[in-house]
Design a protein around this motif. Structure first.
Motif, PDB file in Angstrom:
ATOM      1  N   LEU A  34       0.825  -1.208   0.000  1.00  0.00           N
ATOM      2  CA  LEU A  34       0.000   0.000   0.000  1.00  0.00           C
ATOM      3  C   LEU A  34       0.859   1.258   0.000  1.00  0.00           C
ATOM      4  N   LEU A  35       1.940   1.233   0.787  1.00  0.00           N
ATOM      5  CA  LEU A  35       2.814   2.408   0.826  1.00  0.00           C
ATOM      6  C   LEU A  35       3.450   2.641  -0.544  1.00  0.00           C
ATOM      7  N   PHE A  36       3.834   1.547  -1.188  1.00  0.00           N
ATOM      8  CA  PHE A  36       4.426   1.649  -2.520  1.00  0.00           C
ATOM      9  C   PHE A  36       3.418   2.281  -3.496  1.00  0.00           C
ATOM     10  N   ALA A  37       2.187   1.747  -3.433  1.00  0.00           N
ATOM     11  CA  ALA A  37       1.137   2.287  -4.307  1.00  0.00           C
ATOM     12  C   ALA A  37       0.874   3.751  -3.982  1.00  0.00           C
ATOM     13  N   ILE A  60      -7.990  13.169  -0.668  1.00  0.00           N
ATOM     14  CA  ILE A  60      -8.847  11.986  -0.821  1.00  0.00           C
ATOM     15  C   ILE A  60      -7.992  10.747  -1.043  1.00  0.00           C
ATOM     16  N   VAL A  61      -6.971  10.889  -1.885  1.00  0.00           N
ATOM     17  CA  VAL A  61      -6.102   9.742  -2.186  1.00  0.00           C
ATOM     18  C   VAL A  61      -5.372   9.280  -0.928  1.00  0.00           C
ATOM     19  N   VAL A  62      -4.858  10.233  -0.156  1.00  0.00           N
ATOM     20  CA  VAL A  62      -4.100   9.874   1.049  1.00  0.00           C
ATOM     21  C   VAL A  62      -5.005   9.189   2.064  1.00  0.00           C
ATOM     22  N   LEU A  63      -6.223   9.691   2.218  1.00  0.00           N
ATOM     23  CA  LEU A  63      -7.148   9.086   3.191  1.00  0.00           C
ATOM     24  C   LEU A  63      -7.607   7.702   2.729  1.00  0.00           C
ATOM     25  N   MET A  64      -7.506   7.446   1.452  1.00  0.00           N
ATOM     26  CA  MET A  64      -7.971   6.165   0.914  1.00  0.00           C
ATOM     27  C   MET A  64      -7.099   4.997   1.404  1.00  0.00           C
ATOM     28  N   PHE A  65      -5.813   5.269   1.633  1.00  0.00           N
ATOM     29  CA  PHE A  65      -4.906   4.159   1.932  1.00  0.00           C
ATOM     30  C   PHE A  65      -5.121   3.529   3.309  1.00  0.00           C
ATOM     31  N   ILE A  67      -7.924   3.272   4.734  1.00  0.00           N
ATOM     32  CA  ILE A  67      -9.175   2.518   4.572  1.00  0.00           C
ATOM     33  C   ILE A  67      -8.891   1.210   3.840  1.00  0.00           C
ATOM     34  N   LEU A  68      -8.055   1.289   2.812  1.00  0.00           N
ATOM     35  CA  LEU A  68      -7.708   0.062   2.074  1.00  0.00           C
ATOM     36  C   LEU A  68      -6.980  -0.919   2.992  1.00  0.00           C
ATOM     37  N   TYR A  69      -6.138  -0.367   3.854  1.00  0.00           N
ATOM     38  CA  TYR A  69      -5.437  -1.232   4.809  1.00  0.00           C
ATOM     39  C   TYR A  69      -6.458  -1.914   5.715  1.00  0.00           C
ATOM     40  N   ALA A  70      -7.401  -1.125   6.223  1.00  0.00           N
ATOM     41  CA  ALA A  70      -8.421  -1.676   7.124  1.00  0.00           C
ATOM     42  C   ALA A  70      -9.220  -2.763   6.424  1.00  0.00           C
ATOM     43  N   LEU A  71      -9.456  -2.549   5.138  1.00  0.00           N
ATOM     44  CA  LEU A  71     -10.221  -3.518   4.348  1.00  0.00           C
ATOM     45  C   LEU A  71      -9.472  -4.850   4.254  1.00  0.00           C
ATOM     46  N   SER A 158     -12.603   3.548   9.693  1.00  0.00           N
ATOM     47  CA  SER A 158     -11.597   2.555   9.300  1.00  0.00           C
ATOM     48  C   SER A 158     -11.475   1.447  10.362  1.00  0.00           C
ATOM     49  N   LEU A 159     -11.638   1.824  11.639  1.00  0.00           N
ATOM     50  CA  LEU A 159     -11.597   0.800  12.707  1.00  0.00           C
ATOM     51  C   LEU A 159     -12.759  -0.179  12.537  1.00  0.00           C
ATOM     52  N   TYR A 160     -13.910   0.398  12.182  1.00  0.00           N
ATOM     53  CA  TYR A 160     -15.091  -0.445  11.967  1.00  0.00           C
ATOM     54  C   TYR A 160     -14.859  -1.382  10.770  1.00  0.00           C
ATOM     55  N   VAL A 161     -14.306  -0.816   9.683  1.00  0.00           N
ATOM     56  CA  VAL A 161     -14.057  -1.617   8.472  1.00  0.00           C
ATOM     57  C   VAL A 161     -13.083  -2.749   8.784  1.00  0.00           C
ATOM     58  N   MET A 162     -12.081  -2.429   9.609  1.00  0.00           N
ATOM     59  CA  MET A 162     -11.087  -3.459   9.949  1.00  0.00           C
ATOM     60  C   MET A 162     -11.755  -4.626  10.699  1.00  0.00           C
ATOM     61  N   LEU A 163     -12.659  -4.281  11.618  1.00  0.00           N
ATOM     62  CA  LEU A 163     -13.352  -5.351  12.373  1.00  0.00           C
ATOM     63  C   LEU A 163     -14.273  -6.132  11.442  1.00  0.00           C
ATOM     64  N   CYS A 164     -14.866  -5.440  10.465  1.00  0.00           N
ATOM     65  CA  CYS A 164     -15.691  -6.151   9.463  1.00  0.00           C
ATOM     66  C   CYS A 164     -14.822  -7.169   8.732  1.00  0.00           C
ATOM     67  N   GLY A 165     -13.591  -6.746   8.419  1.00  0.00           N
ATOM     68  CA  GLY A 165     -12.661  -7.641   7.726  1.00  0.00           C
ATOM     69  C   GLY A 165     -12.391  -8.881   8.553  1.00  0.00           C
ATOM     70  N   PHE A 166     -12.195  -8.701   9.859  1.00  0.00           N
ATOM     71  CA  PHE A 166     -11.957  -9.855  10.731  1.00  0.00           C
ATOM     72  C   PHE A 166     -13.182 -10.755  10.792  1.00  0.00           C
ATOM     73  N   PHE A 167     -14.338 -10.118  10.915  1.00  0.00           N
ATOM     74  CA  PHE A 167     -15.578 -10.902  11.000  1.00  0.00           C
ATOM     75  C   PHE A 167     -15.745 -11.768   9.746  1.00  0.00           C
ATOM     76  N   ALA A 168     -15.610 -11.111   8.571  1.00  0.00           N
ATOM     77  CA  ALA A 168     -15.836 -11.836   7.313  1.00  0.00           C
ATOM     78  C   ALA A 168     -14.789 -12.922   7.107  1.00  0.00           C
ATOM     79  N   SER A 169     -13.558 -12.644   7.520  1.00  0.00           N
ATOM     80  CA  SER A 169     -12.500 -13.634   7.309  1.00  0.00           C
ATOM     81  C   SER A 169     -12.676 -14.860   8.196  1.00  0.00           C
ATOM     82  N   TRP A 170     -13.150 -14.619   9.420  1.00  0.00           N
ATOM     83  CA  TRP A 170     -13.397 -15.780  10.290  1.00  0.00           C
ATOM     84  C   TRP A 170     -14.614 -16.547   9.823  1.00  0.00           C
ATOM     85  N   LYS A 171     -15.570 -15.789   9.292  1.00  0.00           N
ATOM     86  CA  LYS A 171     -16.850 -16.411   8.938  1.00  0.00           C
ATOM     87  C   LYS A 171     -16.740 -17.229   7.647  1.00  0.00           C
ATOM     88  N   PHE A 172     -16.067 -16.660   6.648  1.00  0.00           N
ATOM     89  CA  PHE A 172     -16.022 -17.325   5.341  1.00  0.00           C
ATOM     90  C   PHE A 172     -14.638 -17.900   5.066  1.00  0.00           C
TER      91      PHE A 172
END
Lengths: 785, 463
Positions: A34-37, A60-65, A67-71, A158-172
């Motif tokens: 992500l940092l490279f991108a 906008i671009v800087v704030l996107m990263f 969020i992408l990490y959290a995802l 982003s904290l919420y998105v990160m937890l969503c990522g954990f939930f979905a990864s454990w679930k599926f």
């Protein structure tokens, strides 16, 4: 007991420290990618974009990263355990589940903090957000009113998105499905906020939506945390023992039929079938989203009422791009891909065959979409309606680029999650680069074809090492080579264009530098010029009469008043002659006064050190010469007003010198200042100062740097033979000279035919017949010395 | 699976093989076939385009920008050009003066150039007195038989609009002359001013491009309006009315105007349409210079037009030139039909780059349809003016208003001139013999064709 507990704690701590290290290493791949991108994107914005896009798009671009990490963080930490089949091993370690989960979430949170720290530092260092504090809840981007750039809002989200990522990864179990599930989950707080706005009908969009958004995110964090903990606990617990079933040894009829019919005799068919079976769910999801997003985008593109539709259209186009990109990712990243490809590699299967087999299904999905799109745009019948639709070729090139870049990224990266996040980013960057090269570097549009082919060739070339799981360094060297080609190929023609222009216009750089240097100097007011004010004209004309060496500065507006008056006066005189049998004394007197005024102002303008005044003097002299040489003036050639006017005409030699000096002086410093001051009122100055040549890389060459040197040479006794052609080219480019003011079409006519109250084209009347007439007048009636 | 099996190609294809390969093969083959088809179509349409160019728009291809400039210059004799230029420049001084005299309440000169406006009378009188020599010279110049031209710098597909601006200034000056004469009841002078307007904007005018024609129509309609407004007052004598009638009876060759302006468009815009360097246009004027505008132009203009669409564009224009009856309803209907027409569907359109030509086709109706409607409105107003003058003549002769427009034939007024844009007699009524009212249309309610003709509902009262 106490000693044993202490030992146990130490042991656990040691294990935990190792575990944290392992988690950090896993995450580091995502963070580095992500940092490279991010660095590449920022470099692109800073280098290739405009000042405006840098200011507006960078936040906008800087704030996107982050969020992408959290995802991706949850999917990386959990999905990789699943892919490497280490999840069950983890659960057998003497670490409590909550500690194991806590470590994963904690490590991911530290990574998120690091990403946010870097994002905030980047924006702070660039100083882009100086005008508005991003720490406020209502902070919005200048780029788009609806784009929030509030740090608290995005941090919470982003904290919420990160937890969503954990939930979905454990679930599926399938990491791709997990990522797909995270996307709608992460939008829930935004949807709640928008629905709330609909319900509350608030007029304060930002304050209301952002408040509801942050509150929903904040409330959802513990909820999602609990859900993630629950599904993780379930995933880490021992699986239920398989139920013992008595299986009949005789195969069922359906199984027999299936076994008989799914006999593949063609290896390519078997590979295709395997690629479908191995990623059936992701392919089904992506095929659906590709087709649906295309249909939706077309329906919005052809919608009769596009109000409020732009955001939705952009959304559907983004989904289409994402779907195509992920189809590309699936080529090399699918369930157990590495092991499966190794299996066929071990059996000596042709890598080309595998390459085409892997590409077959995604390409078929894209082809289906394109065929469908073509049918739709062909069958449309509503001819009355206004719409802009890309041609099939344009859409095909667009999706092919996304696909090509994404499959390349997919082969280069080891982790599916990283590929899923980086591939759309890389594709977007490349398509923006292409657009940039077309717009700013005059690159050929077909360069897009090369951008598409190069990554495809690279992945095909590295297919065998990829299947053998070897040669990573060489793959990366080739990848860097491909990237360099994509970056440099369109730049080469642009560099050539700039260098050839500069070599054919050697004065451009030198003169520009000289003028810039001179511009920094203090404005020097010429002591021998005063401004001709029309309200105070008569006294000023008296001053000019008494002081012949005094120069007059005439504004474009005042010349626009003066010149029509000269024409009107002549018309009045001609009219008086036409009607009267004997000359009207009053009319003669009035006209004599006009001639005297014109000759004095013309003479004074000629003394001025400003190019614009020389142009004004030209036009006044054209009028004067035509008036004095006219038939109606013949009876008055011996009158004092006539001879005085002739005497005020300067000689051709003096005229050249006045022009040359004025151009020289305007060129060096005075004109520069005046040009800026008068730029709003004088089209002459605008024409000189506006961009004459726009070269690649955003290099603008103002006309002055080309026209001034030509005018300097033209205002000598031996002007270059092609100076008219050069003036024309400097202003009109490659249009035919005969259509312009410097062509013989207009120059062969008497100047009085085309002279107007507007001074526009510089040096237009230089070297024309009226100058010879002026000289004849001087030699016949005036002092020819 | 052995490696031999994986790499070898068995002779017989199983059903599973077929199914698996079809999943990939069918869509890819369909796309490939469409691609081949579109390329073949491109080639075929290119041949048709070449044939079409040779027959339909041969002139457009042989003509370069130089020739078009010369063609523009052929507007008239250059002998009088210096005089015209002098008068046009002198006019500027007078109009500038008029603006300086404007009352505070008025923002535009046209706001005060009306009949019997006490606040504007001094302005009109003052400017008209100064304008006398210019008007007289203009009268002399326009009566000379030679046509003058303004040696303008030619810009791309249209004239610089300089002529349009100057034309409007001349229109204002002649209007001031007319109003001053009318206010002072100097009928001879007023009719001379009308005659000058008709010469400037009537049959003698030679528009070369759409914008010129729009200005001409505007100037001519202005002259009509002045006559119509003057009919409320019993100022004109029978002879004067007859003279006015004659002025507006002169036929305007709208068909020639129409052919000239569409031909001008075809000559200039068509090669441009075919992407013979499509953004050179912008570079010439200096307003859209450089590569940064290329992308926007690519999306705004016909760039790399599909041959079928380029051909349709040229052929439609050629058909437009040949469409007879400019200034009539059937003409506008036909131009509408042609404007809304587009290229027959062809597969070559699939591979044009980057977008379809919808934006271009969208512009066609406004461009040509709009001009056709202006001509129709112009023809309608000419007949309406003549008809109103004829009613006034009838009244002066017979001391009563005609019962119907048919009765105008008794004074030798042709029936054609009583018909409005849609071919039906103008709506006409009398008020107990005290006044008459003539509408500019036969249609009472603003129906669709009435609106489409660009004619706003209006009537003139004749006393």
């Amino acid at each position: 007991m106490s000693q044993a507990t202490h030992e146990g704690t130490r042991s656990l701590l040691t294990i935990n420290r190792w575990f944290v290290w392992k988690e950090m290493r896993q995450l580091s791949v995502l963070v580095i990618a992500l940092l490279f991108a991010a660095v590449i994107t920022l470099l692109f914005l800073a280098g290739a974009g405009s000042q405006s896009s840098w200011i507006h798009e960078t936040p906008i671009v800087v704030l996107m990263f982050p969020i992408l990490y959290a995802l991706g963080a949850g999917t990386v930490l959990v999905g990789q355990e699943r892919e490497h089949r280490t999840l069950h091993w983890l659960s057998t370690l003497p670490i409590p589940h909550h500690q194991l989960l806590g470590t994963k979430v904690g490590t991911a949170t530290v990574g998120l903090i690091v990403m946010w720290f870097l994002a905030v530092c980047t924006l702070w260092l660039t100083g882009i957000l100086e005008d508005e504090s991003p720490w406020g809840l209502n902070a919005r981007s200048n780029y788009h009113d609806l784009a929030p750039i509030s740090y608290p809002l995005w941090m919470t989200h982003s904290l919420y998105v990160m937890l969503c990522g954990f939930f979905a990864s454990w679930k599926f179990k399938n990491p791709f499905v997990a990522i797909v599930v995270v996307l709608p989950l992460s939008l829930i707080p935004i949807v709640i906020a928008e629905l709330g706005l609909e319900f509350a009908q608030s007029n304060h969009y930002a304050s209301f939506v952002h408040l509801v958004w942050i509150l929903s995110s904040a409330i959802s964090i513990p909820v999602m945390g609990l859900l993630a903990h629950r599904v993780a606990h379930k995933a880490l617990s021992a699986d239920k023992p398989p139920q013992i079933r008595v299986v009949s040894l005789k195969p069922r009829e359906s199984e027999t039929v299936l076994a008989q019919t799914t006999v593949f005799r063609w290896p390519m068919a078997a590979f295709i079938w395997q690629s479908i079976r191995s990623s059936a769910i992701p392919l089904a999801i992506l095929a659906t989203s590709t087709i649906v997003s295309m249909l939706a985008a077309v329906s919005w593109l052809t919608a009769k009422d596009m109000r409020y539709g732009e955001a939705k259209l952009v959304g559907w186009i983004m989904l289409l791009s994402l779907s195509i990109s992920w189809l590309g990712v699936l080529v090399f990243k699918f369930d157990g891909s590495a092991a499966r490809l190794r299996f066929v590699a071990d059996r000596g299967v042709s890598p080309t065959k595998v390459f085409f087999a892997r590409h077959g299904v995604p390409m078929a999905i894209i082809a289906t979409m394109l065929v469908g799109y073509t049918i739709i745009i062909t069958l449309r019948t509503d001819d009355q309606h206004f719409r802009i639709l890309p041609s099939t070729l344009a859409l095909a090139l667009y999706v092919a680029l996304f696909y090509s870049i994404s499959q390349w990224v997919s082969q280069l990266t080891k982790m599916l999650t990283v590929a899923l996040i980086v591939a759309p980013l890389a594709s977007t960057l490349v398509i923006n680069w292409w657009l940039n090269t077309v717009v700013n570097m005059e690159s050929a549009w077909w360069m897009l074809g090369i951008f598409i082919l190069l990554p495809m060739l690279a992945t095909w070339r590295r297919m065998l090492p990829y299947m053998d799981m070897r040669g990573q360094i060489r793959t990366w060297i080739i990848a860097i080579g491909v990237a360099l080609l994509i970056i440099t190929l369109p730049v080469i023609p642009a560099v050539w264009k700039v260098s050839s222009f500069l070599s054919s216009h050697p004065n451009v750089t030198r003169n520009t530098l000289e003028l810039l240097e001179a511009g920094n100097a203090v404005v020097k007011q010429s002591p021998r010029s005063i401004v001709l004010e029309m309200d105070n004209r008569d006294p000023l004309v008296g001053v000019f009469r008494e002081t012949p060496e005094l120069g007059a500065r005439i504004s474009a507006k005042n010349f626009g008043i003066l010149f029509p008056e000269l024409m009107l006066s002549r018309t009045e005189f001609l009219h008086s002659l036409r009607d009267a049998e004997t000359p009207n004394e009053q009319a003669i007197e009035a006209y004599a006064k006009t001639i005297e005024t014109a000759s004095i102002i013309g003479h004074a303008a000629r003394q001025s050190n400003r190019w614009f005044d020389q142009e004004a003097a030209d036009r006044i002299e054209i009028w004067l010469v035509d008036a004095l040489l006219s038939e109606e003036m013949q009876p008055y050639q011996q009158e004092p007003f006539f001879t005085a006017a002739v005497k005020r005409l300067v000689s051709s030699k003096a005229r050249l010198k006045f022009r040359h000096d004025a151009v020289q002086e305007s060129y060096s410093d005075t004109f520069r200042q005046d040009a800026w001051l008068n730029s709003r009122t004088s089209r002459f100055n605008q024409l000189l100062w506006e961009t004459g040549h726009e070269l690649p890389f955003g290099i603008s060459v103002s006309r002055y740097s080309i026209l001034f040197p030509i005018a300097l040479k033209a205002s000598t006794e031996s002007p270059p033979a092609d100076w008219l052609q050069q003036m024309h080219q400097g202003i009109f480019g490659d249009r035919p000279i005969e259509n312009g003011p410097y062509g013989s079409r207009l120059r062969n006519q008497p100047a009085i035919m085309s002279v107007t109250s507007e001074i526009l084209y510089p040096a237009r009347y230089w070297g024309m017949e009226w100058e010879v007439d002026a000289e004849t007048l001087r030699s016949s009636f005036g002092d020819s010395k | 699976m052995s490696s031999d099996h994986l790499n070898a190609r068995p002779a017989r294809c199983s059903l599973a093989d077929l199914a698996s390969l079809s999943i990939v093969g069918v869509p890819l083959s369909a796309l490939a076939l469409m691609g081949i088809w579109s390329m073949v179509s491109w080639w075929q349409q290119s041949l048709l385009l070449s044939a079409s160019e040779r027959t339909v728009v041969a002139e457009a291809l042989s003509v370069d920008e130089l020739a078009v400039t010369t063609w523009y210059d052929r507007r008239g004799s250059k002998q009088q050009t210096a005089d015209l230029n002098r008068l046009v420049q002198a006019k500027t001084a007078l109009i500038d003066e008029a603006y300086l005299l404007l009352p505070d309440s008025a923002k535009q000169l046209d706001e005060v150039l009306t009949f019997h406006n006490p606040s504007s009378s001094p302005l009109i009188e003052q400017v008209a007195a100064r304008a006398k020599p210019v008007i007289a010279e203009l009268q002399s110049l326009t009566k000379s038989g030679d046509r003058a031209w303004l040696p303008i710098v030619f810009q791309g597909t249209s004239t610089e609009l300089t002529w349009a601006m100057h034309s409007d200034g001349l229109r204002q000056l002649t209007q001031i002359e007319f109003l001053d004469a009318y206010n002072k009841k100097e009928s001879r002078r007023a009719i001379d001013a009308l005659a000058l307007m008709v010469r400037l904007f009537g049959p003698d005018n030679q528009p070369s491009f759409t914008a010129d024609e729009w200005v001409r129509v505007s100037g001519y309609q202005n002259a009509c309006n002045l006559v119509l407004d003057s009919l409320e007052n019993p100022q004109w004598s029978l002879e004067e009315l007859d003279e006015i009638q004659q002025l507006f009876s002169e036929p305007i060759d709208r068909q020639k105007h129409w052919q000239d302006i569409v031909r001008g468009n075809l000559l200039m815009a068509y090669p441009w349409t075919l992407n013979r360097n499509s953004w050179r246009e912008g570079r010439y004027s200096g307003r859209m210079s450089g590569a940064k505008h290329q992308l926007s132009l690519m999306f705004l203009c016909l760039h790399h037009a599909a041959p079928s669409e380029a051909r349709a564009s040229a052929e439609i224009r050629a058909q437009m030139i040949a469409t007879p009856g400019a200034g009539t309803q059937p003409h506008t209907t036909e131009i509408d039909r042609l404007s809304l027409g587009r290229a027959d569907w062809s597969a070559d359109q699939w591979i044009q780059f980057p977008i379809s030509n919808d934006m271009y086709w969208q512009m066609m109706p406004q461009y040509f349809g709009g001009t056709a409607y202006r001509m129709l409105a112009d023809a309608n107003r000419q007949r309406w003016t003549r008809c109103a003058v004829a009613i006034k003549q009838f009244k002066e002769k017979n001391e009563r208003y005609p019962q119907s427009l048919d009765e105008l034939r008794s004074i030798g007024f042709p029936r054609d001139a009583t018909l409005d844009f849609n071919g039906r007699p103008f709506r006409y009524r009398t008020f107990s013999g005290k006044a008459a009212e003539l509408w500019n249309s036969s249609i009472v309610a603003p129906k669709e064709e009435y609106i489409k003709a660009g004619i706003s509902a209006n009537f003139v009262t004749i006393r």
